[in-house]
Design a protein around this motif. Structure first.
Motif, short mmCIF file in Angstrom:
data_model
loop_
_atom_site.label_atom_id
_atom_site.label_comp_id
_atom_site.label_asym_id
_atom_site.label_seq_id
_atom_site.Cartn_x
_atom_site.Cartn_y
_atom_site.Cartn_z
N UNK A 35 0.85 -1.18 0.00
CA UNK A 35 0.00 0.00 0.00
C UNK A 35 0.89 1.23 0.00
N UNK A 36 0.30 2.37 -0.26
CA UNK A 36 1.09 3.60 -0.33
C UNK A 36 1.74 3.89 1.02
N UNK A 94 5.53 -0.60 -12.95
CA UNK A 94 4.75 0.57 -12.58
C UNK A 94 3.27 0.26 -12.41
N UNK A 95 2.71 0.83 -11.40
CA UNK A 95 1.26 0.70 -11.24
C UNK A 95 0.55 1.58 -12.27
N UNK A 115 -2.53 -3.70 -10.20
CA UNK A 115 -2.24 -2.58 -9.33
C UNK A 115 -2.64 -1.24 -9.95
N UNK A 116 -3.55 -0.58 -9.32
CA UNK A 116 -4.01 0.71 -9.80
C UNK A 116 -4.17 1.67 -8.65
N UNK A 117 -3.49 2.77 -8.78
CA UNK A 117 -3.57 3.81 -7.77
C UNK A 117 -4.47 4.91 -8.31
N UNK A 118 -5.39 5.38 -7.51
CA UNK A 118 -6.24 6.44 -8.02
C UNK A 118 -6.13 7.70 -7.18
N UNK A 119 -5.98 8.80 -7.88
CA UNK A 119 -5.98 10.09 -7.21
C UNK A 119 -7.40 10.63 -7.30
N UNK A 174 -5.89 6.88 -3.24
CA UNK A 174 -6.22 5.55 -2.76
C UNK A 174 -5.34 4.53 -3.48
N UNK A 175 -4.66 3.72 -2.71
CA UNK A 175 -3.70 2.85 -3.37
C UNK A 175 -3.58 1.47 -2.78
#
Lengths: 244, 244
Positions: A54-55, B9-10, B90-94, B80-81
């Motif tokens: 996680x971040x 990279x995510x 893996x996907x990180x969302x701002x 959210x990551x």
DNA sequence: CCAAAAGTGTTTCACTTACACCCATGA
DNA sequence: TCATGGGTGTAAGTGAAACACTTTTGG
């Protein structure tokens, strides 16, 4: 594979602004970069996010690896993603800030060399990337939350005097506070437990020690709102676990 | 190429919670997903970040493409990551949140079909991914900022009555406010310009119209602080331009 | 004249602010 | 006994909260 993979992907890093109050000053822990870009410049610690962490985990891992800091308060700050912020290529960074108490600080010292150093937040060297903005924003946020949450206690040892507590507030807010009013208010909040012990150092009356009674971060009752009825604070802002 | 590229990279997305006050209710604009995963489920609009656009630009672009919404207030919310938040990988969302005023809302209607719809934030359908958490957090933040900034005016038309202003506060905060105190306070702030016009609808006394005088988002003076001296608010929290 | 929402003031109470002197200790 | 920081109380002012009736209009 799903269509997700058709898109080019930016790199994602985490960077952490580490604060501590040392010798009546608010300090930030910086690392001197050993590689390009910005080789030789000071930067806040950080690094790439692993695919399975996680971040916040990533931020904690980097912190541990680079500065030996562990088990401290951390909170997500903001995500910086200007296309040109990293000359190597598109890199988005999720910024965190961490608070280290006086009595947790040895850990940060246990690092190898001169590559890690505390700087006054009020007198920083030039920083790599957009790290100056990140630190500036972290300071704004810290000041802000100091006013309505108990984050500040994360910067103090378990036992502290009211004078130390006030001094911490003063360095961070960069202004003097009234001693009597400060004590009156902080004591009336019911979050401090007076201890039997006292701290005596120097030729003067010993100071009573207190401890912070809450385990969690707490927010004091909401400031006066738009007309009518007191509003107990809904959530805590920030300090979310991380996704999901 | 630089060593950056050695790391996997995510994916990075932006997702936006769009609020509007409609018919005395706080609504969120949702899109029905046409593809897996979560095909058929409702979700907040969003998509992948392009390699050469800032995060906010990406959020605005997605908003425009998916909902036809443009030129509205937007603010970064949280990133959210959690590793498992997207089953595709893996996907990180701002996350961002946007506010649409009553008189800007036609735009959101101009989209194709039944795939875009307003839902009461107090009665949402099951959402895709971790979007329920994102909406919940957006609501918390909106409530919070309503109390000390002028964000709320972003939800009103240029000209509005005090009753409309109060109603907006009431839906968002989910509680009744005292009419006299509310008016007293809001008028004393010097941020409203009384207009000559009145709004008359229905068999009752016409209401005076006002407009908000500030161009920028403003924060009211800081709530009472730890002992001594009033603290003018340093920065605005959130609403940073984006990186650098 | 009735229904409906707009508009308006005062009192109470709590909390913030400003402010100055005595206390306990070690040297 | 002196120097040093620790510790305490009160009065004034500001602002939040509670609360009910009159006004203006259309029908």
């Amino acid at each position: 594979m799903p269509h997700t993979y058709e898109y080019p992907r930016p790199s994602v890093t985490v960077d952490t602004v580490i604060f501590s109050v040392i010798a009546d000053d608010l300090k930030v822990l910086l690392i001197r970069r050993g590689v390009e870009p910005f080789k030789g410049a000071w930067a806040i610690p950080g690094g790439f996010v692993g695919m399975d962490e996680s971040l916040e985990d990533a931020a904690r891992r980097e912190l541990r690896e680079e500065t030996n800091v562990q088990g401290v308060y951390m909170e997500q700050l903001y995500t910086f993603g200007a296309p040109e912020r990293d000359p190597r290529g598109r890199t988005i960074t999720v910024a965190y800030f961490a608070l280290i108490a006086a009595d947790q600080r040895e850990i940060a010292a246990a690092t190898d060399s001169d590559a890690v150093e505390w700087f006054s937040v009020y007198n920083l060297p030039p920083l790599a990337f957009d790290h100056a903005s990140i630190v500036e924003y972290a300071l704004t946020r810290l000041r802000f939350k100091l006013d309505y949450t108990s984050v500040g206690f994360q910067l103090l040892p378990k036992k502290f005097t009211l004078t130390e507590l006030q001094a911490m507030y003063e360095v961070i807010l960069a202004r003097k506070l009234d001693k009597r009013n400060f004590r009156k208010k902080v004591l009336s909040m019911g979050i401090l437990e007076p201890l039997e012990e006292t701290k005596m150092e120097g030729p003067h009356r010993p100071a009573k020690l207190y401890s912070f009674t809450e385990d969690e971060l707490v927010a004091w009752p909401q400031h006066p709102t738009m007309g009518g009825e007191k509003g107990p604070l809904a959530g805590l802002m920030g300090r979310r676990s991380d996704g999901a």
